[in-house]
Design a protein around this motif. Structure first.
Motif, PDB file in Angstrom:
ATOM      1  N   ILE A 291       0.979  -0.993  -0.315  1.00  0.00           N
ATOM      2  CA  ILE A 291      -0.264   0.115  -0.439  1.00  0.00           C
ATOM      3  C   ILE A 291       0.969   1.724  -0.171  1.00  0.00           C
ATOM      4  O   ILE A 291       0.795   2.032  -0.569  1.00  0.00           O
ATOM      5  N   LEU A 292       2.221   0.978   0.421  1.00  0.00           N
ATOM      6  CA  LEU A 292       2.672   2.422   1.411  1.00  0.00           C
ATOM      7  C   LEU A 292       3.597   2.248  -0.482  1.00  0.00           C
ATOM      8  O   LEU A 292       3.832   3.459  -0.739  1.00  0.00           O
ATOM      9  N   GLU A 293       4.240   1.440  -1.251  1.00  0.00           N
ATOM     10  CA  GLU A 293       5.040   2.002  -2.203  1.00  0.00           C
ATOM     11  C   GLU A 293       3.642   2.526  -3.469  1.00  0.00           C
ATOM     12  O   GLU A 293       4.647   2.557  -4.523  1.00  0.00           O
ATOM     13  N   VAL A 294       2.213   1.441  -3.249  1.00  0.00           N
ATOM     14  CA  VAL A 294       1.272   2.301  -4.315  1.00  0.00           C
ATOM     15  C   VAL A 294       1.418   3.623  -4.191  1.00  0.00           C
ATOM     16  O   VAL A 294       0.942   4.471  -5.526  1.00  0.00           O
ATOM     17  N   VAL A 295       1.481   4.051  -3.136  1.00  0.00           N
ATOM     18  CA  VAL A 295       1.142   5.218  -2.946  1.00  0.00           C
ATOM     19  C   VAL A 295       1.849   6.593  -3.425  1.00  0.00           C
ATOM     20  O   VAL A 295       2.058   7.255  -4.146  1.00  0.00           O
ATOM     21  N   GLY A 296       3.553   6.283  -2.854  1.00  0.00           N
ATOM     22  CA  GLY A 296       4.189   6.313  -2.908  1.00  0.00           C
ATOM     23  C   GLY A 296       4.302   6.297  -4.583  1.00  0.00           C
ATOM     24  O   GLY A 296       4.876   7.811  -5.412  1.00  0.00           O
TER      25      GLY A 296
ATOM     26  N   ARG B 297       8.720   4.551   6.390  1.00  0.00           N
ATOM     27  CA  ARG B 297       8.439   3.183   6.196  1.00  0.00           C
ATOM     28  C   ARG B 297       8.677   2.923   4.715  1.00  0.00           C
ATOM     29  O   ARG B 297       8.135   2.278   4.604  1.00  0.00           O
ATOM     30  N   SER B 298       8.593   4.438   4.124  1.00  0.00           N
ATOM     31  CA  SER B 298       8.167   4.553   2.435  1.00  0.00           C
ATOM     32  C   SER B 298       8.860   5.559   2.010  1.00  0.00           C
ATOM     33  O   SER B 298       8.642   6.453   2.510  1.00  0.00           O
ATOM     34  N   ARG B 299      10.466   5.147   0.964  1.00  0.00           N
ATOM     35  CA  ARG B 299      10.847   6.417   0.269  1.00  0.00           C
ATOM     36  C   ARG B 299      11.314   6.222  -0.552  1.00  0.00           C
ATOM     37  O   ARG B 299      11.819   5.593  -1.123  1.00  0.00           O
TER      38      ARG B 299
END
Length: 558
Positions: free
Chosen positions: A193-198, A222-224
């Motif tokens: 989910i975090l990767e999709v947002v980024g 958590r995601s960058r």
């Protein structure tokens, strides 16, 4: 020019503007719309060449120019203040010059590629006076300069184009938001989910980003995005945004020295994290882009909140499952482990206290009982340890080419007297190739399968083992002639701690088949259980392998 000529010129201009309006409102694609705008402007003003483009998160951009009807490939990206398009973005008004050779603002490459001597650049603004696009035209035919009449016509064209472009941008926003929502909907893993947002933020806004979530009273990235520079200065701005529920960092008055703009992720009135987005100096988003960005922020917050809630639910389920495992283990220890310990203790105690009163046969029986129960206890403990390794992810698969018959023999040897007292038949071709397997894991599988077969079938009935290669898969069957399994239990026999009620309170933890399933699936294989038409059960498992890569048993080795 006489009055009649002026009137005809005005009529031509009005007709051209009407054609422009019809053309733009009938074009759904933004690129085609901008091309049509340039073509109509060249006709309207008598210019030789021109271009049109959109405002992006990096500045003003277009992909090509028109030289008459010919397309000139030229990438044109102007940050605020750079080139005519950047000047429009910075000042919000038109730029007209009839001496482009000495113009200090024009991009030199444009002047040289198109031979620009005069030009007119006009911003396209929306209802909130925000620049959303632009166009530029160069060199009037015949060598004349651009006039105020040309400027009036271009300003009128810009107003017509404004609504059409604004509507197309809104449609594009809806499509981007729908794609974003769809990606979030089909994603169940929290890190994904975090990767999709980024990835969607970088794709739609051309900005690197970072997502920070609270851990132990502080924020942790958590995601960058790759190359996003995150340091103490960035953390300070992100933390302020989290603590105050407001934007901080670049383009704000709070800790503006930060390189990124930090926004609180809010769900149900609570700040659940912070999103940081890099800001290009002097370039931020148009109103239309900000609307999309706000929608992305809201969707991201809801998706992250959903992911966090699902993590909590899984954690609660894990704790609940852990309680069940703990209770089952305690029950096993209180009964299944205590029983063999008691038998071992009685046997050894009898030997130690007999003072020579027992004959050799009786002593042998006691030792055999102790050995049998010790092996059973060993298997129980092994199953407990194996289940623990599975739960913690500590089990790993180390495959090497092995002989199937060798693994079966090792399992029977481990079972000792209980196996020697049974009839076990083998149907394994002599030329069966070596198969990549983890020796310890698959041996453990056979130990559990044989143990069940011996336990649930009469001692005078055979247990059969069959092995075949079928379509690049090793297929193994272990069949017994016992009582079988009720149909309603067939789908549950591989569950942890599940024991078939109709088979009675037989010794065991109900872990054997669950461990078999886990070990076979760790080899990318499958396992199933079915009732034997001759009575009893058949356990079938398959392990994939490439036969061409494996030598056959007995092949010479160089």
């Amino acid at each position: 020019m006489d009055e009649n000529s002026a009137q005809k010129g005005t009529e031509r201009s009005l007709r051209s503007l009407l054609r422009l309006s019809d053309k733009l409102n009938s074009t759904s694609d933004l690129d085609s719309l901008l091309d049509s705008l340039v073509e109509q402007l060249l006709e309207l003003t008598g210019a030789e060449s021109g271009c049109a483009g959109l405002r992006t998160s990096q500045g003003m951009s277009c992909g090509h120019f028109f030289l008459g009807t010919k397309v000139v490939p030229l990438s044109y990206l102007c940050a605020p203040g750079m080139g005519w398009a950047g000047w429009l973005l910075q000042h919000g008004t038109h730029h007209l010059t009839n001496d482009a050779v000495h113009d200090p603002v024009i991009v030199p490459e444009v002047r040289e590629r198109l031979g620009v001597k005069s030009g007119l650049a006009v911003p396209i603004v929306d209802g909130e006076k925000d620049v959303i696009a632009f166009f530029e035209i160069y060199n009037k035919k015949g060598g004349d300069g651009f006039t105020h009449t040309d400027l009036d016509h271009c300003l009128a064209a810009a107003q017509i184009a404004s609504l059409a472009i604004h509507n197309r941008l809104l449609n594009r926003n809806l499509s981007a938001l729908a794609a974003f929502s769809q990606s979030l909907t089909v994603t169940t893993d929290f890190d994904q989910i975090l990767e999709v947002v980024g990835s969607h933020i970088e794709r739609n806004f051309k900005r690197r980003s970072v997502i920070l979530l609270p851990v132990n009273g502080g924020l942790v990235p958590r995601s960058r995005s790759a190359e996003f520079i995150f340091n103490e200065q960035e953390l300070a701005a992100a933390t302020w945004s989290w603590e105050h529920g407001q934007a901080a960092g670049r383009s704000t008055e709070i800790l503006s020295a930060a390189q990124a703009h930090y926004l609180p992720l809010q769900a149900r009135g609570e700040v659940i994290g912070v999103l940081g987005v890099e800001v290009t100096p002097g370039a931020w988003l148009s109103n239309v882009q900000r609307q999309l960005f706000r929608a992305f922020i809201n969707q991201s917050a809801l998706a992250i909140e959903r992911g966090l809630l699902e993590q909590k639910v899984r954690r609660l389920r894990f704790l609940e499952e852990s309680d069940k495992v703990q209770n089952a283990v305690l029950n096993a220890i209180s009964h299944d482990v205590r029983a063999p310990l008691a038998a071992i203790t009685v046997s050894l105690s009898g030997l130690m206290t007999s003072n020579g009163a027992l004959d050799q046969t009786a002593q042998h029986e006691l030792l055999e009982t102790a050995d049998l129960e010790a092996r059973r206890l060993h298997r129980l403990v092994n199953n407990l340890l194996s289940m623990t390794r599975l739960e913690t992810g500590a089990s790993t698969v180390k495959t090497e080419p092995h002989d199937l018959l060798e693994l079966v023999s090792a399992a029977l040897e481990e079972l000792g007297a209980s196996a020697r007292q049974r009839q076990v038949s083998f149907d394994i071709p002599a030329d069966l190739p070596l198969v990549p397997m983890d020796f310890g894991l698959i041996t453990h599988v056979f130990i559990n399968l044989f143990s069940n077969a011996f336990k649930f079938s009469p001692s005078d009935q055979p247990v059969e083992v069959r092995g075949r290669i079928i379509k690049d898969q090793l297929e193994v069957l272990v069949a017994d002639r016992g009582v079988g399994v009720p149909p309603e239990d067939l789908d549950r026999v591989f569950d942890k701690f599940y024991r078939v009620a109709e088979l009675g309170s037989t010794n065991g933890l109900g872990l054997g088949l669950a461990i078999c399933k886990a070990f076979i699936e760790a080899h990318n294989g499958r396992i199933s259980l079915e009732n034997n038409p001759l009575g009893g059960t058949i356990v079938r498992f398959v392990i994939p392998f490439h036969q061409a890569a494996m030598p056959r048993i007995g092949d010479s080795q160089s």
